[in-house]
Design a protein around this motif. Sequence first.
Motif, mmCIF file in Angstrom:
data_model
loop_
_atom_site.group_PDB
_atom_site.id
_atom_site.type_symbol
_atom_site.label_atom_id
_atom_site.label_comp_id
_atom_site.label_asym_id
_atom_site.label_seq_id
_atom_site.Cartn_x
_atom_site.Cartn_y
_atom_site.Cartn_z
ATOM 1 N N LEU A 17 227.571 136.655 -41.359
ATOM 2 C CA LEU A 17 226.979 135.779 -42.372
ATOM 3 C C LEU A 17 228.104 135.222 -43.241
ATOM 4 O O LEU A 17 228.761 135.979 -43.960
ATOM 5 N N PRO A 18 228.319 133.913 -43.188
ATOM 6 C CA PRO A 18 229.301 133.318 -44.091
ATOM 7 C C PRO A 18 228.859 133.522 -45.543
ATOM 8 O O PRO A 18 227.667 133.589 -45.839
ATOM 9 N N ALA A 19 229.812 133.610 -46.446
ATOM 10 C CA ALA A 19 229.493 133.845 -47.865
ATOM 11 C C ALA A 19 228.547 132.778 -48.402
ATOM 12 O O ALA A 19 227.648 133.069 -49.180
ATOM 13 N N SER A 20 228.718 131.548 -47.969
ATOM 14 C CA SER A 20 227.897 130.450 -48.491
ATOM 15 C C SER A 20 226.436 130.529 -48.062
ATOM 16 O O SER A 20 225.561 129.997 -48.733
ATOM 17 N N SER A 21 226.145 131.213 -46.959
ATOM 18 C CA SER A 21 224.769 131.217 -46.453
ATOM 19 C C SER A 21 223.840 132.121 -47.249
ATOM 20 O O SER A 21 222.639 131.932 -47.243
ATOM 21 N N ALA A 22 224.389 133.122 -47.920
ATOM 22 C CA ALA A 22 223.533 134.058 -48.650
ATOM 23 C C ALA A 22 223.871 134.115 -50.131
ATOM 24 O O ALA A 22 223.341 134.936 -50.847
ATOM 25 N N GLY A 23 224.761 133.261 -50.577
ATOM 26 C CA GLY A 23 225.120 133.245 -51.981
ATOM 27 C C GLY A 23 225.921 134.454 -52.419
ATOM 28 O O GLY A 23 225.887 134.840 -53.582
ATOM 29 N N LEU A 24 226.624 135.074 -51.486
ATOM 30 C CA LEU A 24 227.432 136.253 -51.796
ATOM 31 C C LEU A 24 228.906 135.869 -51.891
ATOM 32 O O LEU A 24 229.320 134.850 -51.336
ATOM 33 N N PRO A 25 229.731 136.666 -52.557
ATOM 34 C CA PRO A 25 231.137 136.298 -52.743
ATOM 35 C C PRO A 25 231.984 136.395 -51.473
ATOM 36 O O PRO A 25 232.989 135.709 -51.352
ATOM 37 N N ILE A 29 228.920 141.143 -42.313
ATOM 38 C CA ILE A 29 228.433 141.355 -40.960
ATOM 39 C C ILE A 29 227.175 142.212 -41.058
ATOM 40 O O ILE A 29 227.218 143.334 -41.564
ATOM 41 N N VAL A 30 226.055 141.683 -40.596
ATOM 42 C CA VAL A 30 224.801 142.435 -40.582
ATOM 43 C C VAL A 30 224.842 143.379 -39.391
ATOM 44 O O VAL A 30 225.125 142.961 -38.266
ATOM 45 N N LEU A 31 224.585 144.642 -39.629
ATOM 46 C CA LEU A 31 224.628 145.665 -38.589
ATOM 47 C C LEU A 31 223.204 146.019 -38.173
ATOM 48 O O LEU A 31 222.554 146.856 -38.789
ATOM 49 N N SER A 32 222.719 145.366 -37.128
ATOM 50 C CA SER A 32 221.330 145.565 -36.706
ATOM 51 C C SER A 32 221.067 146.946 -36.146
ATOM 52 O O SER A 32 219.925 147.366 -36.044
ATOM 53 N N TYR A 33 222.093 147.667 -35.787
ATOM 54 C CA TYR A 33 221.912 149.013 -35.247
ATOM 55 C C TYR A 33 221.810 150.056 -36.353
ATOM 56 O O TYR A 33 221.628 151.236 -36.072
ATOM 57 N N GLN A 34 221.893 149.643 -37.599
ATOM 58 C CA GLN A 34 221.754 150.582 -38.712
ATOM 59 C C GLN A 34 220.532 150.212 -39.550
ATOM 60 O O GLN A 34 220.643 149.796 -40.688
ATOM 61 N N LEU A 50 218.557 135.171 -48.140
ATOM 62 C CA LEU A 50 219.037 134.409 -46.999
ATOM 63 C C LEU A 50 217.993 133.361 -46.634
ATOM 64 O O LEU A 50 216.933 133.687 -46.110
ATOM 65 N N ASN A 51 218.296 132.104 -46.921
ATOM 66 C CA ASN A 51 217.353 131.015 -46.658
ATOM 67 C C ASN A 51 217.719 130.172 -45.449
ATOM 68 O O ASN A 51 216.989 129.262 -45.099
ATOM 69 N N ASP A 52 218.835 130.460 -44.811
ATOM 70 C CA ASP A 52 219.284 129.682 -43.655
ATOM 71 C C ASP A 52 218.510 130.118 -42.411
ATOM 72 O O ASP A 52 218.663 131.249 -41.943
ATOM 73 N N PRO A 53 217.664 129.238 -41.861
ATOM 74 C CA PRO A 53 216.839 129.633 -40.711
ATOM 75 C C PRO A 53 217.663 129.981 -39.471
ATOM 76 O O PRO A 53 217.246 130.808 -38.667
ATOM 77 N N VAL A 54 218.836 129.397 -39.318
ATOM 78 C CA VAL A 54 219.680 129.715 -38.162
ATOM 79 C C VAL A 54 220.176 131.158 -38.268
ATOM 80 O O VAL A 54 220.093 131.925 -37.300
ATOM 81 N N ASN A 55 220.673 131.538 -39.419
ATOM 82 C CA ASN A 55 221.124 132.924 -39.610
ATOM 83 C C ASN A 55 219.966 133.908 -39.544
ATOM 84 O O ASN A 55 220.116 135.007 -39.011
ATOM 85 N N GLN A 56 218.823 133.538 -40.070
ATOM 86 C CA GLN A 56 217.647 134.408 -39.986
ATOM 87 C C GLN A 56 217.290 134.665 -38.521
ATOM 88 O O GLN A 56 217.022 135.800 -38.125
ATOM 89 N N GLU A 57 217.307 133.616 -37.715
ATOM 90 C CA GLU A 57 216.973 133.755 -36.293
ATOM 91 C C GLU A 57 217.997 134.629 -35.580
ATOM 92 O O GLU A 57 217.642 135.445 -34.725
ATOM 93 N N GLU A 58 219.275 134.488 -35.914
ATOM 94 C CA GLU A 58 220.316 135.327 -35.316
ATOM 95 C C GLU A 58 220.072 136.807 -35.647
ATOM 96 O O GLU A 58 220.242 137.674 -34.794
ATOM 97 N N ILE A 59 219.671 137.079 -36.869
ATOM 98 C CA ILE A 59 219.388 138.466 -37.271
ATOM 99 C C ILE A 59 218.161 138.987 -36.531
ATOM 100 O O ILE A 59 218.152 140.114 -36.046
#
Length: 71
Positions: A17-25, A29-34, A50-59
């Motif tokens: 997740l790029p910093a700009s996509s979630a408003g974080l500094p 990296i989202v760890l789906s196995y945890q 997280l409002n980016d539909p592309v990143n949401q779909e990747e997750i």
Amino acid sequence: MFYSQRADAIYPSEVLLPASSAGLPDELIVLSYQIRTIDKLRLTHKYSELNDPVNQEEIYESTYSQLGIDR
């Protein structure tokens, strides 16, 4: 799910997740196995959204793959 700030390779069960996509500094990296379940009473502070539909779909895809769920 948890996240990490390491700079290693991204695996299929992880999503960058790029910093700009979630408003974080920093980028994360989202760890789906945890994946954990927690009581909603423990959710006392909203850090970001997280409002980016592309990143949401990747997750979603990463999580479904980790859990063995076909879409």
